[in-house]
Design a protein around this motif. Structure first.
Motif, PDB file in Angstrom:
ATOM      1  N   GLY A  11       0.820  -1.418   0.050  1.00 47.21           N
ATOM      2  CA  GLY A  11      -0.058  -0.177  -0.016  1.00 47.21           C
ATOM      3  C   GLY A  11       0.935   1.257   0.151  1.00 47.21           C
ATOM      4  N   ALA A  12       2.177   1.086  -0.748  1.00 46.10           N
ATOM      5  CA  ALA A  12       2.879   2.199  -0.519  1.00 46.10           C
ATOM      6  C   ALA A  12       2.739   3.533  -1.106  1.00 46.10           C
ATOM      7  N   ILE A  16      -1.480   6.526   3.876  1.00 44.93           N
ATOM      8  CA  ILE A  16      -0.406   6.218   5.021  1.00 44.93           C
ATOM      9  C   ILE A  16       1.224   5.880   4.232  1.00 44.93           C
ATOM     10  N   GLY A  17       1.005   5.265   3.326  1.00 44.21           N
ATOM     11  CA  GLY A  17       2.144   4.832   2.712  1.00 44.21           C
ATOM     12  C   GLY A  17       2.999   6.390   2.337  1.00 44.21           C
ATOM     13  N   ILE A  41       5.208  -1.844  -2.374  1.00 45.86           N
ATOM     14  CA  ILE A  41       4.395  -2.882  -3.242  1.00 45.86           C
ATOM     15  C   ILE A  41       3.119  -2.134  -3.154  1.00 45.86           C
ATOM     16  N   GLU A  42       2.301  -2.558  -4.650  1.00 45.33           N
ATOM     17  CA  GLU A  42       1.047  -1.901  -4.792  1.00 45.33           C
ATOM     18  C   GLU A  42       0.308  -2.875  -5.492  1.00 45.33           C
ATOM     19  N   ILE A  43      -0.933  -2.960  -5.550  1.00 40.46           N
ATOM     20  CA  ILE A  43      -1.824  -3.487  -6.466  1.00 40.46           C
ATOM     21  C   ILE A  43      -1.834  -2.977  -8.038  1.00 40.46           C
ATOM     22  N   GLU A  44      -1.999  -3.740  -8.927  1.00 41.26           N
ATOM     23  CA  GLU A  44      -1.955  -2.997 -10.351  1.00 41.26           C
ATOM     24  C   GLU A  44      -2.396  -1.822 -10.482  1.00 41.26           C
ATOM     25  N   LEU A  86       2.708  -3.898   6.380  1.00 43.73           N
ATOM     26  CA  LEU A  86       1.642  -4.360   5.830  1.00 43.73           C
ATOM     27  C   LEU A  86       0.457  -3.356   6.011  1.00 43.73           C
ATOM     28  N   ILE A  87       0.417  -2.298   5.107  1.00 43.57           N
ATOM     29  CA  ILE A  87      -0.690  -1.380   5.158  1.00 43.57           C
ATOM     30  C   ILE A  87      -1.624  -1.405   4.238  1.00 43.57           C
ATOM     31  N   GLY A  88      -1.393  -2.160   2.886  1.00 44.34           N
ATOM     32  CA  GLY A  88      -2.170  -2.280   1.839  1.00 44.34           C
ATOM     33  C   GLY A  88      -3.589  -2.917   2.134  1.00 44.34           C
TER      34      GLY A  88
END
Ligand code: LMR
Length: 329
Positions: A11-12, A16-17, A41-44, A86-88
């Protein structure tokens, strides 16, 4: 120069990221002599925004920032990680409790736990922030085969900071004069901010705040509802204060806790204080000289506190039962 450490953040590119990565890269937490690699790391759908975050990180020319990787691939994202944040996750909307996110977010943490186990460094430590963070941490822990349980945490430091600030305001003292504040249980509306062991200027809270009705009522409810109040006011979940609490948590995990004090952290229960073994529950924790941590033992829990702790632990048990399909046996 020290060897770089690697920090992976999911969830960068989220709120928050965005409030976290620049402060980390500047050396605030790990020290101004500690180079670091960031694996973001992010989702697409978040990758375009992540590109922008990475451009800005480059443009800061942080001397300590060794390497930045941006990816939607969990294996790549967790490679060599010494620390994982782990924020995402899907944040809650107005009118929801954090536990309402269990179904949506819970399964994200199975794959993440597995990918951490496959790729992270042997000394990896994992802090879960995405809600409901205690139970998400529980899911990650059960799916991260081989990662010792004492290396997985969920964040209740934001609640501790909120509670300390409220006590300081009420007593009319600077917040730094409030210590020994422990959040028990779940990062939810059942959490128990324990004023009975907290101290102001080293004295019992009730010496400076003799208003027990406020302490047992409005104080507790305000802390429990603070996330919802911010969500209502901002139209979005807390972000900067959450990022700040991540930094406080990491800092507290790498620094021996000052004598006599403690910090709040949700850890895997060993049965202390009658809290069922294996639950990820917030408790008073001390970090030792060797970087290990321990649950503070021997606190007297009065009947009022016990009832509050029972309630929040019961909720954690219910959450655990609701996600049992995500927990391998
Ligand atoms: C908070 O406590 O502010 C965060 O956990 C976000 C939320 O949904 O309350």
């Amino acid at each position: 120069m020290k060897a770089p450490i690697t920090i992976s953040i999911t969830g960068a590119a989220g709120n928050i990221g965005y409030a976290l990565v620049f402060r980390l890269a500047s050396g605030c937490v790990f020290g101004h002599d500690q180079p670091l690699n960031l694996r973001l790391i992010e989702i697409e759908p978040g990758m375009a925004a992540l590109e922008g975050v990475m451009m800005e990180l480059c443009d800061c020319a942080f001397p300590l920032l060794h390497e930045v990787v941006g990816t939607a691939d969990l294996d790549l994202g967790f490679t060599g990680a010494n620390w994982v944040v782990l924020i995402g996750s899907v944040p809650r909307k107005a009118g929801m409790e954090r536990g309402d996110l269990l179904g949506v977010n819970g399964r994200i943490f199975t794959g993440q736990g597995q990918a951490i186990a496959r790729n992270a460094a042997p000394d990896v430590r994992v802090l879960v922030v995405g809600n409901p963070c205690n139970t998400n941490a529980l899911i990650a822990m059960h799916n991260a085969a081989g990662v010792p349980r004492e290396r997985i945490f969920a964040m209740t430091r934001l609640d501790e900071n909120r509670a300390k600030n409220l006590l300081a305001l009420k007593a009319g003292v600077p917040v730094a004069q409030v210590s020994n504040l422990c959040i028990w249980g779940n990062h939810s509306a059942t959490q128990y901010p324990d004023f009975t062991h907290a101290k102001i200027q080293g004295r019992p809270v009730t010496d400076l705040i003799p208003d027990e009705e406020w302490l047992k009522g409005e104080f507790i409810v305000t802390v429990q509802q603070r996330g919802a109040a911010i969500l209502k006011a901002r139209g979005a979940s807390s972000a900067a204060s959450g990022a700040n609490a991540v930094m406080d948590t990491l800092q507290s995990l790498i620094t021996p806790t000052p004598a006599g004090d403690w910090h709040s952290l949700a850890v895997c229960s060993d049965g202390s204080y009658g809290i069922e073994q294996g639950l990820i529950a917030s408790m008073p924790v001390r970090t030792l000289e060797n970087g290990q941590w321990e649950i503070v033992q021997g606190l007297h829990i009065d009947a009022f506190s016990q009832a509050k702790i029972d309630l929040t632990i019961h909720e954690l048990m219910q959450e655990r039962d609701a996600v049992k399909d995500l927990i391998p046996v």
